[in-house]
Design a protein around this motif. Structure first.
Motif, PDB file in Angstrom:
ATOM      1  N   ARG A 113      10.952  -0.880   6.125  1.00 30.19           N
ATOM      2  CA  ARG A 113      11.441   0.084   5.726  1.00 30.19           C
ATOM      3  C   ARG A 113      10.664   0.918   5.153  1.00 30.19           C
ATOM      4  N   LEU A 114       9.974   0.802   3.960  1.00 35.09           N
ATOM      5  CA  LEU A 114       8.720   1.414   3.808  1.00 35.09           C
ATOM      6  C   LEU A 114       7.601   1.595   4.510  1.00 35.09           C
ATOM      7  N   SER A 126       1.093  -1.239   0.103  1.00 36.08           N
ATOM      8  CA  SER A 126      -0.010   0.138   0.453  1.00 36.08           C
ATOM      9  C   SER A 126       0.911   1.114  -0.033  1.00 36.08           C
ATOM     10  N   VAL A 127       2.005   1.010   0.188  1.00 35.50           N
ATOM     11  CA  VAL A 127       3.184   2.330   0.972  1.00 35.50           C
ATOM     12  C   VAL A 127       2.920   2.682  -0.204  1.00 35.50           C
ATOM     13  N   LEU A 128       3.998   1.493  -1.151  1.00 36.59           N
ATOM     14  CA  LEU A 128       4.101   1.735  -2.722  1.00 36.59           C
ATOM     15  C   LEU A 128       2.433   2.310  -3.718  1.00 36.59           C
ATOM     16  N   MET A 129       2.042   1.387  -3.507  1.00 34.31           N
ATOM     17  CA  MET A 129       1.025   1.893  -4.632  1.00 34.31           C
ATOM     18  C   MET A 129       0.679   3.297  -4.524  1.00 34.31           C
ATOM     19  N   ASN A 130       0.108   3.772  -3.365  1.00 40.15           N
ATOM     20  CA  ASN A 130      -0.029   5.417  -2.858  1.00 40.15           C
ATOM     21  C   ASN A 130       1.819   5.847  -3.296  1.00 40.15           C
ATOM     22  N   THR A 131       1.944   5.533  -3.099  1.00 40.65           N
ATOM     23  CA  THR A 131       3.573   6.407  -4.048  1.00 40.65           C
ATOM     24  C   THR A 131       3.117   6.541  -4.836  1.00 40.65           C
ATOM     25  N   LEU A 132       3.111   5.694  -5.847  1.00 36.12           N
ATOM     26  CA  LEU A 132       3.050   5.637  -7.125  1.00 36.12           C
ATOM     27  C   LEU A 132       1.665   6.127  -8.023  1.00 36.12           C
ATOM     28  N   ARG A 133       1.081   6.835  -6.826  1.00 34.08           N
ATOM     29  CA  ARG A 133      -0.521   6.791  -7.480  1.00 34.08           C
ATOM     30  C   ARG A 133       0.019   8.697  -7.199  1.00 34.08           C
ATOM     31  N   GLY A 134       0.902   9.007  -6.307  1.00 35.61           N
ATOM     32  CA  GLY A 134       0.629  10.167  -6.173  1.00 35.61           C
ATOM     33  C   GLY A 134       0.140  10.575  -4.823  1.00 35.61           C
ATOM     34  N   ASP A 135      -0.768   9.939  -3.812  1.00 31.39           N
ATOM     35  CA  ASP A 135      -2.458   9.752  -3.060  1.00 31.39           C
ATOM     36  C   ASP A 135      -1.161  10.405  -1.752  1.00 31.39           C
ATOM     37  N   LEU A 136      -0.766  11.737  -1.522  1.00 33.65           N
ATOM     38  CA  LEU A 136      -0.441  11.462  -0.103  1.00 33.65           C
ATOM     39  C   LEU A 136      -1.386  11.392   1.041  1.00 33.65           C
ATOM     40  N   LEU A 163      -3.182  -3.486 -10.276  1.00 29.16           N
ATOM     41  CA  LEU A 163      -1.953  -2.167  -9.852  1.00 29.16           C
ATOM     42  C   LEU A 163      -1.268  -3.765  -8.561  1.00 29.16           C
ATOM     43  N   ARG A 164      -1.780  -3.755  -7.901  1.00 28.11           N
ATOM     44  CA  ARG A 164      -1.511  -4.777  -6.770  1.00 28.11           C
ATOM     45  C   ARG A 164      -0.768  -5.689  -7.050  1.00 28.11           C
ATOM     46  N   ALA A 165      -1.373  -6.666  -8.139  1.00 25.37           N
ATOM     47  CA  ALA A 165      -0.471  -7.551  -8.400  1.00 25.37           C
ATOM     48  C   ALA A 165       1.169  -7.729  -8.677  1.00 25.37           C
ATOM     49  N   GLU A 166       0.981  -6.369  -9.043  1.00 26.25           N
ATOM     50  CA  GLU A 166       2.423  -6.589  -9.966  1.00 26.25           C
ATOM     51  C   GLU A 166       3.648  -5.970  -8.583  1.00 26.25           C
ATOM     52  N   ARG A 184       3.229  -6.308  -5.311  1.00 27.65           N
ATOM     53  CA  ARG A 184       3.020  -7.950  -5.566  1.00 27.65           C
ATOM     54  C   ARG A 184       4.900  -8.509  -5.358  1.00 27.65           C
ATOM     55  N   THR A 185       4.298  -8.033  -6.834  1.00 25.79           N
ATOM     56  CA  THR A 185       5.733  -9.883  -7.498  1.00 25.79           C
ATOM     57  C   THR A 185       6.981  -8.716  -7.389  1.00 25.79           C
ATOM     58  N   MET A 186       7.118  -7.716  -7.413  1.00 26.55           N
ATOM     59  CA  MET A 186       8.204  -6.880  -6.844  1.00 26.55           C
ATOM     60  C   MET A 186       8.356  -6.593  -6.387  1.00 26.55           C
ATOM     61  N   LEU A 187       7.484  -5.940  -4.928  1.00 28.07           N
ATOM     62  CA  LEU A 187       8.272  -6.045  -3.510  1.00 28.07           C
ATOM     63  C   LEU A 187       9.124  -7.427  -2.672  1.00 28.07           C
ATOM     64  N   SER A 188       7.948  -8.240  -3.311  1.00 28.72           N
ATOM     65  CA  SER A 188       8.450  -9.844  -2.983  1.00 28.72           C
ATOM     66  C   SER A 188      10.070  -9.709  -2.865  1.00 28.72           C
ATOM     67  N   LYS A 189      11.060  -9.853  -4.791  1.00 34.68           N
ATOM     68  CA  LYS A 189      11.974  -9.698  -4.684  1.00 34.68           C
ATOM     69  C   LYS A 189      12.913  -9.053  -4.533  1.00 34.68           C
ATOM     70  N   LEU A 190      12.736  -7.243  -4.346  1.00 32.31           N
ATOM     71  CA  LEU A 190      13.542  -6.627  -3.806  1.00 32.31           C
ATOM     72  C   LEU A 190      13.452  -7.337  -1.684  1.00 32.31           C
ATOM     73  N   GLU A 191      12.210  -7.549  -1.760  1.00 27.62           N
ATOM     74  CA  GLU A 191      12.979  -7.957  -0.093  1.00 27.62           C
ATOM     75  C   GLU A 191      13.126  -9.305  -0.138  1.00 27.62           C
ATOM     76  N   TYR A 192      14.074 -10.095  -0.983  1.00 28.58           N
ATOM     77  CA  TYR A 192      14.368 -11.845  -0.854  1.00 28.58           C
ATOM     78  C   TYR A 192      16.234 -10.657  -1.451  1.00 28.58           C
ATOM     79  N   GLN A 193      16.455  -9.995  -1.979  1.00 31.87           N
ATOM     80  CA  GLN A 193      17.332  -9.506  -2.427  1.00 31.87           C
ATOM     81  C   GLN A 193      18.257  -8.328  -1.554  1.00 31.87           C
ATOM     82  N   TYR A 194      16.734  -7.589  -0.939  1.00 33.48           N
ATOM     83  CA  TYR A 194      17.044  -6.827  -0.262  1.00 33.48           C
ATOM     84  C   TYR A 194      16.649  -6.459   0.999  1.00 33.48           C
ATOM     85  N   PRO A 195      17.012  -7.812   1.883  1.00 34.04           N
ATOM     86  CA  PRO A 195      16.425  -8.098   3.131  1.00 34.04           C
ATOM     87  C   PRO A 195      15.672  -6.703   3.917  1.00 34.04           C
ATOM     88  N   GLY A 196      14.366  -6.852   4.637  1.00 33.99           N
ATOM     89  CA  GLY A 196      13.984  -5.522   5.413  1.00 33.99           C
ATOM     90  C   GLY A 196      13.862  -4.594   4.270  1.00 33.99           C
TER      91      GLY A 196
END
Ligand code: SF4
Ligand code: ZN
Length: 310
Positions: free
Chosen positions: A263-264, A180-190, A242-245, A247-259
């Protein structure tokens, strides 16, 4: 289900001689089913207490879709509330009207609530809004989750109010919160990024998220350990989200960069501390049609319904 070490087969639990079912990277521990269950229940109970989510006497409506997160939520809350006086749980299931998907999860919700002896209510989009999600979405499938989310939020809040609840618990987990943090940031929904839905404003029913620090993977393993895992169908509209994409992106990032996910979430907390919701959104008003609190003349539901032919 066991965890493997590089050369020597299944790892042993860090607390006993049983085989481990999960490796908790932040703790650097392998845990067996029993020790994992104990660890997770302790962490949820601590998070509920530290964030003052529950008070003695609370009547808590629990959003129970019958899927994995809400099943784990009800199981965990059922034991957590025993630490408080006179707290009552009331499960609420929203039937959006999604063919080939909802029936199985509703049956699962009915059987869980009945096994736990918890009062259970089912509310449908058809009763509340005069039609099923499937009919509303003809030609609008790409907006499925936005439309579904707005209507479900209203249905849950209405049902919670109807059963006399003063709080609404939802099964959002660590992955959902980070997404949700990432999606709201991508949508510019402060405004949505910094809104704290748990605040007691007297305008909305406060929402609590007891699983906010628990990952999707931990929830899955917990359900297996509790013998409550079942392979339920996935919502057919997930593929438009959008959440599905994310979700996949964040799972990869979490695996490569734990935490990454933690942090988000921390960055959202920092932003919320620096900004007030009234700095980024106009003052709260009442919807001219239904009277619900909102930021403009009409609430999201009353803006949406005419476009759905209601
Ligand atoms: Fe609703 Fe989207 Fe979830 Fe399906 S995936 S239940 S459409 S929010
Ligand atoms: Zn309205």
């Amino acid at each position: 289900m066991t965890t493997e070490t590089p050369n020597s087969g299944p790892a042993a639990c860090s607390c006993c001689t049983e085989s481990a079912v999960i490796y908790l990277r932040e703790q650097g521990r392998h845990l067996c089913g029993n020790h994992f269950r104990e660890d997770l229940e302790t962490r949820v109970s601590r998070s509920v207490r530290e964030n003052a989510m529950i008070r003695d006497g609370d009547q808590i409506a629990v959003a129970l879709s019958g899927g994995k997160d809400s099943t784990a939520l009800l199981l965990l809350l059922d034991s957590v509330v025993k630490e408080y006086r006179d707290v009552n749980l009331i499960a609420i299931t929203v039937d959006e009207g999604i063919a080939g998907y909802r029936d199985d999860t509703i049956n699962s919700a009915i059987s869980l609530a009945s096994n736990l002896g918890i009062e259970h209510h089912i509310i449908s989009f058809a009763e509340m809004f005069g039609g099923s999600l499937d009919t509303f979405l003809t030609g609008k499938e790409d907006r499925a989750c936005t439309i579904c989310g707005i209507l479900r939020k209203k249905a849950l809040a209405t049902a919670a109010q109807h059963v006399g609840a003063n709080k609404l618990a939802t099964g959002h987990n660590l992955n959902d919160e980070a997404q949700s943090v990432l999606m709201n940031t991508l949508r510019g929904d402060l405004p949505r990024l910094i809104r704290d839905s748990g605040k007691e404003t007297g305008l909305f029913i406060p929402r609590i998220k007891p699983l906010q620090d628990i990952s999707e993977k931990e929830i899955a393993v917990y359900l297996v350990v509790r013998n409550k895992w079942s392979d339920l169908p996935e919502c057919p509209y997930t593929r438009y989200a959008l959440r599905a994409e994310v979700r996949t992106m964040l799972s990869k990032l979490e695996y490569q960069y734990p935490g990454t996910m933690q942090r988000l979430i921390r960055s959202r907390k920092t932003l919320s501390r620096c900004l007030k919701i009234s700095d980024v959104q106009g003052p709260v008003q009442r919807c001219k049609t239904c009277g619900d609190p909102c930021s403009g003349d009409l609430c999201q539901v009353c803006k949406l319904l005419p476009s759905l032919g209601r």
